[in-house]
Design an enzyme around this catalytic site. Structure first.
Site, mmCIF file in Angstrom:
data_model
loop_
_atom_site.group_PDB
_atom_site.id
_atom_site.type_symbol
_atom_site.label_atom_id
_atom_site.label_comp_id
_atom_site.label_asym_id
_atom_site.label_seq_id
_atom_site.Cartn_x
_atom_site.Cartn_y
_atom_site.Cartn_z
ATOM 1 N N LYS A 116 -20.330 3.548 -31.489
ATOM 2 C CA LYS A 116 -19.026 2.858 -31.558
ATOM 3 C C LYS A 116 -19.054 1.616 -32.440
ATOM 4 O O LYS A 116 -18.077 1.317 -33.131
ATOM 5 C CB LYS A 116 -18.561 2.489 -30.142
ATOM 6 C CG LYS A 116 -18.530 3.648 -29.152
ATOM 7 C CD LYS A 116 -17.607 4.749 -29.598
ATOM 8 C CE LYS A 116 -17.693 5.939 -28.657
ATOM 9 N NZ LYS A 116 -17.120 7.162 -29.246
ATOM 10 N N LYS A 158 -18.853 -4.186 -24.882
ATOM 11 C CA LYS A 158 -18.783 -2.719 -24.929
ATOM 12 C C LYS A 158 -20.121 -2.133 -25.357
ATOM 13 O O LYS A 158 -20.818 -2.700 -26.193
ATOM 14 C CB LYS A 158 -17.718 -2.272 -25.936
ATOM 15 C CG LYS A 158 -16.287 -2.604 -25.520
ATOM 16 C CD LYS A 158 -15.319 -2.077 -26.547
ATOM 17 C CE LYS A 158 -13.937 -1.977 -25.989
ATOM 18 N NZ LYS A 158 -12.976 -1.374 -26.943
ATOM 19 N N GLU A 200 -15.574 -7.605 -28.298
ATOM 20 C CA GLU A 200 -14.237 -7.688 -28.893
ATOM 21 C C GLU A 200 -13.388 -8.678 -28.095
ATOM 22 O O GLU A 200 -13.633 -8.880 -26.905
ATOM 23 C CB GLU A 200 -13.521 -6.328 -28.847
ATOM 24 C CG GLU A 200 -14.188 -5.246 -29.655
ATOM 25 C CD GLU A 200 -13.415 -3.939 -29.597
ATOM 26 O OE1 GLU A 200 -12.605 -3.742 -28.658
ATOM 27 O OE2 GLU A 200 -13.623 -3.093 -30.489
ATOM 28 N N HIS A 208 -2.798 3.050 -24.780
ATOM 29 C CA HIS A 208 -3.749 3.909 -25.490
ATOM 30 C C HIS A 208 -2.896 4.899 -26.275
ATOM 31 O O HIS A 208 -2.286 5.803 -25.687
ATOM 32 C CB HIS A 208 -4.641 4.654 -24.492
ATOM 33 C CG HIS A 208 -5.484 5.727 -25.123
ATOM 34 N ND1 HIS A 208 -6.830 5.841 -24.884
ATOM 35 C CD2 HIS A 208 -5.174 6.737 -25.961
ATOM 36 C CE1 HIS A 208 -7.304 6.867 -25.555
ATOM 37 N NE2 HIS A 208 -6.320 7.444 -26.215
ATOM 38 N N GLU A 288 -11.637 4.062 -31.068
ATOM 39 C CA GLU A 288 -12.705 5.061 -31.266
ATOM 40 C C GLU A 288 -12.133 6.212 -32.078
ATOM 41 O O GLU A 288 -10.917 6.371 -32.153
ATOM 42 C CB GLU A 288 -13.133 5.639 -29.907
ATOM 43 C CG GLU A 288 -13.694 4.606 -28.970
ATOM 44 C CD GLU A 288 -13.960 5.141 -27.558
ATOM 45 O OE1 GLU A 288 -14.038 4.322 -26.647
ATOM 46 O OE2 GLU A 288 -14.092 6.369 -27.385
ATOM 47 N N ARG A 292 -13.486 15.966 -32.161
ATOM 48 C CA ARG A 292 -13.325 17.272 -31.488
ATOM 49 C C ARG A 292 -11.839 17.527 -31.284
ATOM 50 O O ARG A 292 -11.016 16.617 -31.439
ATOM 51 C CB ARG A 292 -14.016 17.213 -30.116
ATOM 52 C CG ARG A 292 -13.331 16.223 -29.198
ATOM 53 C CD ARG A 292 -13.905 16.145 -27.800
ATOM 54 N NE ARG A 292 -13.053 15.330 -26.954
ATOM 55 C CZ ARG A 292 -13.145 14.005 -26.840
ATOM 56 N NH1 ARG A 292 -14.067 13.353 -27.516
ATOM 57 N NH2 ARG A 292 -12.315 13.322 -26.083
ATOM 58 N N VAL A 295 -8.165 17.674 -25.176
ATOM 59 C CA VAL A 295 -7.471 18.400 -24.094
ATOM 60 C C VAL A 295 -5.973 18.405 -24.362
ATOM 61 O O VAL A 295 -5.305 19.424 -24.261
ATOM 62 C CB VAL A 295 -7.746 17.728 -22.726
ATOM 63 C CG1 VAL A 295 -6.861 18.323 -21.641
ATOM 64 C CG2 VAL A 295 -9.213 17.821 -22.348
HETATM 65 C C1 MV4 Z 1 -10.568 -2.292 -24.633
HETATM 66 C C2 MV4 Z 1 -9.597 -2.766 -23.709
HETATM 67 C C3 MV4 Z 1 -9.084 -4.059 -23.912
HETATM 68 N N1 MV4 Z 1 -9.533 -4.820 -24.937
HETATM 69 N N2 MV4 Z 1 -10.973 -3.067 -25.648
HETATM 70 C C4 MV4 Z 1 -11.561 1.784 -22.251
HETATM 71 C C5 MV4 Z 1 -12.596 2.796 -22.612
HETATM 72 C C6 MV4 Z 1 -12.669 2.773 -24.072
HETATM 73 N N3 MV4 Z 1 -11.854 3.835 -24.628
HETATM 74 C C7 MV4 Z 1 -12.140 1.442 -24.498
HETATM 75 N N4 MV4 Z 1 -11.353 0.955 -23.396
HETATM 76 C C8 MV4 Z 1 -10.736 -0.251 -23.478
HETATM 77 N N5 MV4 Z 1 -11.094 -1.047 -24.497
HETATM 78 C C9 MV4 Z 1 -10.472 -4.323 -25.793
HETATM 79 N N6 MV4 Z 1 -10.886 -5.085 -26.810
HETATM 80 C C10 MV4 Z 1 -9.184 -1.935 -22.654
HETATM 81 C C11 MV4 Z 1 -9.767 -0.696 -22.531
HETATM 82 C C12 MV4 Z 1 -9.325 0.134 -21.414
HETATM 83 C C13 MV4 Z 1 -8.617 1.308 -21.646
HETATM 84 C C14 MV4 Z 1 -8.343 1.737 -22.939
HETATM 85 C C15 MV4 Z 1 -7.632 2.918 -23.106
HETATM 86 C C16 MV4 Z 1 -7.206 3.663 -22.022
HETATM 87 C C17 MV4 Z 1 -7.495 3.249 -20.745
HETATM 88 C C18 MV4 Z 1 -8.203 2.073 -20.533
HETATM 89 C C19 MV4 Z 1 -8.504 1.660 -19.230
HETATM 90 C C20 MV4 Z 1 -9.219 0.508 -19.050
HETATM 91 C C21 MV4 Z 1 -9.636 -0.265 -20.143
#
Ligand code: MV4
Length: 450
Positions: A116, A158, A200, A208, A288, A292, A295
């Site tokens: 990542k 992270k 970050e 998301h 990210e 692939r 779903v």
């Molecule tokens: C974050 C964030 C807030 N700020 N990065 C969750 C897993 C991975 N995909 C990255 N994630 C997050 N990164 C920053 N800088 C909040 C999350 C996050 C989240 C992101 C997308 C969908 C669901 C989530 C649930 C909790 C935290």
């Protein structure tokens, strides 16, 4: 064009790939574990090879057995689906060495996007918006303190080998940084065998929103607009929709351009998804890139009338994409129906489906591998079906989803149908005013005695 494709997967995605193979006149080979001998994908494929006992490690993750199945059936390509080996660089490499086309990303690409911190550095080079924070992996705790000061609290630690939230810690003040640093690294080491961390600025209450892209072997890419996947529970997506209720036309163009720029910069080949965090001011940041099929791909297929599995196969066979981008003409929602009990903290509920009635009608799509009398094995993930509704407007799509969920009968096991039915009545969902925090406050209402 490929003559025969082996699907190195099971369940609904194996059915999904077999269907498109049939429509393209390509022979299909199913692989199955002994627990899946009665599974539908085994019956629908032209050929089927048992690759081992129930445990995934002995079957669907057993690279040697899958390659052997491809050799004995003379398959010229392998479609990995999602999960299992779909983002396993070593498997991609082994397919290449056996001259079996892996319908997915190259080993180099999987490694590059799977790390990542390096994926993020690549995106910064490409000029894709990224969350401010560390320049790559943080070498030691002393640097961690310094970067947190420069970034400004709250920050998010992270795991570089991470994804899906493992090895991730939100830190609101410096006194909590050391514990977070140590526990996150331990968790990442345990989960991924790697404890590289990056940092970050914390984006509060993000959405998301991901952009579907397709790149071809000429280095061109296009996008197929967004999917809003903010409704998640413990980093498991529960429902997805397109268009996102938070999207505007200009934001879609900006995010689409950024996703295409990312894909073309890395010369991405195949179907991929660029995930973004979107804050309340509609600033978006690269999170990210998934190499692939996902779903939730059907909701995109529904609103732009496009077969993504077909496109994956064509691109893998060297056929160039048209190059145009695709914008939603309809509204589509997917509910993931899992064999879990929403009244008991979503605990798994494997077992025999004694009676099944699937919803239908205009604008209703079901992607499933289950049937009445099917026994859900406890060895694999709990998703039994994807219920997808599509209509002209979001309101109609929600209405159709309610009607379809009311028709959906599954007896013998518990499912998340009641959860989705309540979700469709929840004011914050119906208004479109939800973020990744939504499920933290969601409470199931007790079933009404009907
Ligand atoms: C974050 C964030 C807030 N700020 N990065 C969750 C897993 C991975 N995909 C990255 N994630 C997050 N990164 C920053 N800088 C909040 C999350 C996050 C989240 C992101 C997308 C969908 C669901 C989530 C649930 C909790 C935290």
């Amino acid at each position: 064009m490929f003559k025969k494709i082996l699907i190195a997967n099971r369940g609904e995605i194996a059915m999904r790939v077999i269907r498109t193979c049939k429509e393209m006149g390509i022979k299909s080979v199913a692989v199955y574990s002994t627990a899946d001998a009665e599974s539908l994908h085994v019956r629908f494929a032209d050929e089927a090879v048992c690759i081992g006992p129930a445990p995934s490690s002995e079957s669907y993750l057993k690279m040697s057995n899958i390659i052997a199945a491809a050799e004995i059936t003379n398959a010229d390509a392998i479609h990995p689906g999602y999960g299992f080996l779909s983002e396993n660089a070593k498997f991609s490499k082994i397919c290449e060495e056996h001259e079996i086309k892996f319908i997915g990303a190259s080993a180099e690409m999987i490694d590059r996007m799977g790390d990542k911190a390096s994926a993020k550095s690549t995106m910064i080079e490409a000029g894709v918006p990224c969350v401010p924070g560390s320049e790559g992996v943080i070498p030691d705790f002393k640097t961690c303190i310094k970067v947190a000061k420069e970034t400004g609290y709250p920050v998010m630690l992270k795991a570089s080998a991470g994804g899906g939230g493992k090895g991730m810690r939100a830190v609101w003040k410096e006194e909590d940084l050391q514990n977070a640093w140590e526990s996150a690294r331990q968790e990442s080491k345990a989960a991924f065998g790697n404890d590289d961390m990056y940092m970050e600025k914390l984006i509060e209450e993000p959405r998301h929103i991901e952009i579907q892209v397709v790149g071809d072997s000429n280095g061109r890419a296009c996008h197929l607009s967004e999917r809003d996947c903010s409704v998640q529970r413990r980093h498991q997506k529960l429902t997805e929709e397109t268009p996102s209720p938070f999207m505007t036309d200009e934001l879609r163009d900006e995010m689409g351009k950024a996703a295409v720029k990312a894909a073309e910069y890395i010369k991405y080949e195949g179907a991929g998804t660029v995930e973004f965090l979107v804050d309340k001011h509609r600033n978006f940041y690269f999170m990210e890139m998934n190499t692939r099929i996902q779903v939730e791909h059907p909701i995109t297929e529904q609103v732009v009338d496009y077969d993504l599995i077909r496109e994956q196969i064509l691109v893998a066979a060297g056929v160039p994409i048209s190059g145009k981008n695709y914008y939603p003409q309809l509204h589509s929602i997917e509910c993931r129906i899992n064999a879990e009990d929403p009244y008991k903290d979503f605990r798994p509920s494997p077992g025999k489906i004694t009676n099944l009635h699937l919803p239908g009608g205009h604008g209703v799509r079901i992607d499933t591998h289950v049937y009445s009398g099917y026994t859900i094995p406890p060895n694999y993930d709990s998703m039994i079906a994807k219920l997808i509704t599509t209509a002209q407007t979001r309101e109609e799509a929600i209405n159709k989803m309610k009607r379809a969920l009311d028709e959906f009968v599954v007896e013998g096991i518990k499912t998340t149908v009641p959860f989705h039915r309540q979700l469709m009545d929840h004011p914050d969902y119906v208004s479109g005013n939800y973020t990744t925090k939504f499920m933290e406050d969601f409470e199931m209402e007790e079933p009404k005695d009907d």
